[in-house]
Design a protein around this motif. Structure first.
Motif, short mmCIF file in Angstrom:
data_model
loop_
_atom_site.label_atom_id
_atom_site.label_comp_id
_atom_site.label_asym_id
_atom_site.label_seq_id
_atom_site.Cartn_x
_atom_site.Cartn_y
_atom_site.Cartn_z
N THR A 58 44.34 36.58 47.39
CA THR A 58 43.44 35.71 46.63
C THR A 58 43.67 35.90 45.13
O THR A 58 43.79 37.03 44.66
CB THR A 58 41.96 36.03 46.96
OG1 THR A 58 41.77 35.86 48.36
CG2 THR A 58 41.02 35.09 46.22
N ALA A 59 43.71 34.80 44.41
CA ALA A 59 43.78 34.82 42.95
C ALA A 59 42.66 33.94 42.42
O ALA A 59 42.47 32.82 42.89
CB ALA A 59 45.13 34.32 42.46
N LEU A 60 41.90 34.44 41.46
CA LEU A 60 40.83 33.66 40.82
C LEU A 60 41.16 33.48 39.35
O LEU A 60 41.54 34.43 38.67
CB LEU A 60 39.48 34.37 40.93
CG LEU A 60 38.78 34.31 42.27
CD1 LEU A 60 37.50 35.13 42.21
CD2 LEU A 60 38.47 32.90 42.65
N LEU A 61 41.02 32.26 38.88
CA LEU A 61 41.18 31.94 37.46
C LEU A 61 39.90 31.28 37.00
O LEU A 61 39.41 30.35 37.64
CB LEU A 61 42.36 30.98 37.26
CG LEU A 61 43.69 31.43 37.84
CD1 LEU A 61 44.62 30.25 38.00
CD2 LEU A 61 44.32 32.48 36.96
N ILE A 62 39.35 31.76 35.90
CA ILE A 62 38.12 31.17 35.36
C ILE A 62 38.46 30.54 34.02
O ILE A 62 39.00 31.19 33.13
CB ILE A 62 37.02 32.22 35.23
CG1 ILE A 62 36.70 32.79 36.62
CG2 ILE A 62 35.76 31.63 34.59
CD1 ILE A 62 35.78 33.97 36.63
#
Length: 89
Positions: free
Chosen positions: A76-80
């Motif tokens: 999983t990769a999260l970018l905000i």
């Protein structure tokens, strides 16, 4: 995301505004387009134009590599990203 193969993983991308899902796509439904051997882009199938978004949004992009082998864990990769409207004309 590095370290995975599309032969071993399906890839899903979800876009959220303030925690509310506004678009999703993935490699299993044709939403992943190859640019070259190492670069891809996602096409969301939900029509973002029909979602009533404010001028400025708090965008969260969640990319998940879902393994074909149940013995492996998802990646999983999260970018905000904050997108602010510039109303100057």
């Amino acid at each position: 995301m590095n370290g995975f193969s599309l032969n071993e993983y399906n890839v899903s991308c979800k876009l959220y505004n303030d925690g509310n899902l506004i678009s999703s796509s993935g490699s299993t439904d044709g939403g992943l387009i190859e640019l070259d051997e190492q670069h891809y882009y996602f096409v969301g199938f939900e029509n973002i134009d029909q979602v009533n978004l404010p001028d400025s949004i708090n965008l969260t992009v969640e990319i998940i590599g879902i393994p074909n082998d149940s013995g492996q864990k998802p990646l999983t990769a999260l970018l905000i990203v904050a997108i602010l409207s510039d109303k100057r004309k």
